[in-house]
Design a protein around this motif. Structure first.
Motif, PDB file in Angstrom:
ATOM      1  N   ASN A 145     -69.147  42.307 -12.499  1.00 13.78           N
ATOM      2  CA  ASN A 145     -67.778  42.112 -12.002  1.00 13.78           C
ATOM      3  C   ASN A 145     -67.287  40.677 -12.143  1.00 13.78           C
ATOM      4  O   ASN A 145     -66.397  40.253 -11.402  1.00 13.78           O
ATOM      5  CB  ASN A 145     -67.615  42.609 -10.565  1.00 13.78           C
ATOM      6  N   ASP A 154     -59.258  45.771  -5.398  1.00  9.10           N
ATOM      7  CA  ASP A 154     -58.514  45.647  -6.649  1.00  9.10           C
ATOM      8  C   ASP A 154     -57.845  44.277  -6.734  1.00  9.10           C
ATOM      9  O   ASP A 154     -56.626  44.166  -6.928  1.00  9.10           O
ATOM     10  CB  ASP A 154     -57.480  46.770  -6.786  1.00  9.10           C
ATOM     11  N   GLU A 173     -63.665  45.398  -6.807  1.00  3.75           N
ATOM     12  CA  GLU A 173     -63.223  46.750  -7.159  1.00  3.75           C
ATOM     13  C   GLU A 173     -62.572  47.467  -5.977  1.00  3.75           C
ATOM     14  O   GLU A 173     -61.600  48.198  -6.155  1.00  3.75           O
ATOM     15  CB  GLU A 173     -64.399  47.588  -7.648  1.00  3.75           C
TER      16      GLU A 173
END
Length: 117
Positions: A11, A68, A65
């Motif tokens: 990420n 967001d 995630e």
């Protein structure tokens, strides 16, 4: 014109590119999906004016995630991430003319326009 961030398996943002406008399609596919498929990497739009995903992504930023949104790298080892995904010093900044000194873990006043240690 829009900006897109490529995100690795951890990420982390590895690259930010300028691409087509987010409302245009590439081969009938939205740009995030198309760029991601082309690179075989997750791709998310980012915005200079912070309209989406909290803030403009840069290399080394993390993509959250769940929320967001992009999270800036930790500025100093002593700083912690708050509930808004913002980094906070161990003590609040007293005024604009102070900077954080990690060696002594204190805010230090800028003297004559220059940082001193």
């Amino acid at each position: 014109m829009a900006h897109y961030a490529f995100i690795n398996e951890n990420n982390l943002v590895t690259e930010v590119i300028v691409g087509i406008d987010e409302i245009e399609l590439i081969e009938g596919i939205d740009p995030e999906t198309w760029y991601g498929n082309f690179r075989n990497q997750v791709c998310k739009r980012t915005s200079y004016n912070h309209n989406i995903r909290k803030q403009y992504a840069g290399i080394g930023f993390t993509y959250d995630e769940v929320r967001d949104e992009f999270v800036a790298p930790q500025p100093y080892p002593s700083w912690t991430l708050d509930e808004n995904n913002d980094w906070q010093a161990p003590t609040p900044k007293p005024a604009d003319d102070y900077y954080w000194n990690e060696n002594i873990q204190k805010w230090v006043q800028v003297e004559n326009g220059a940082q001193t240690n």
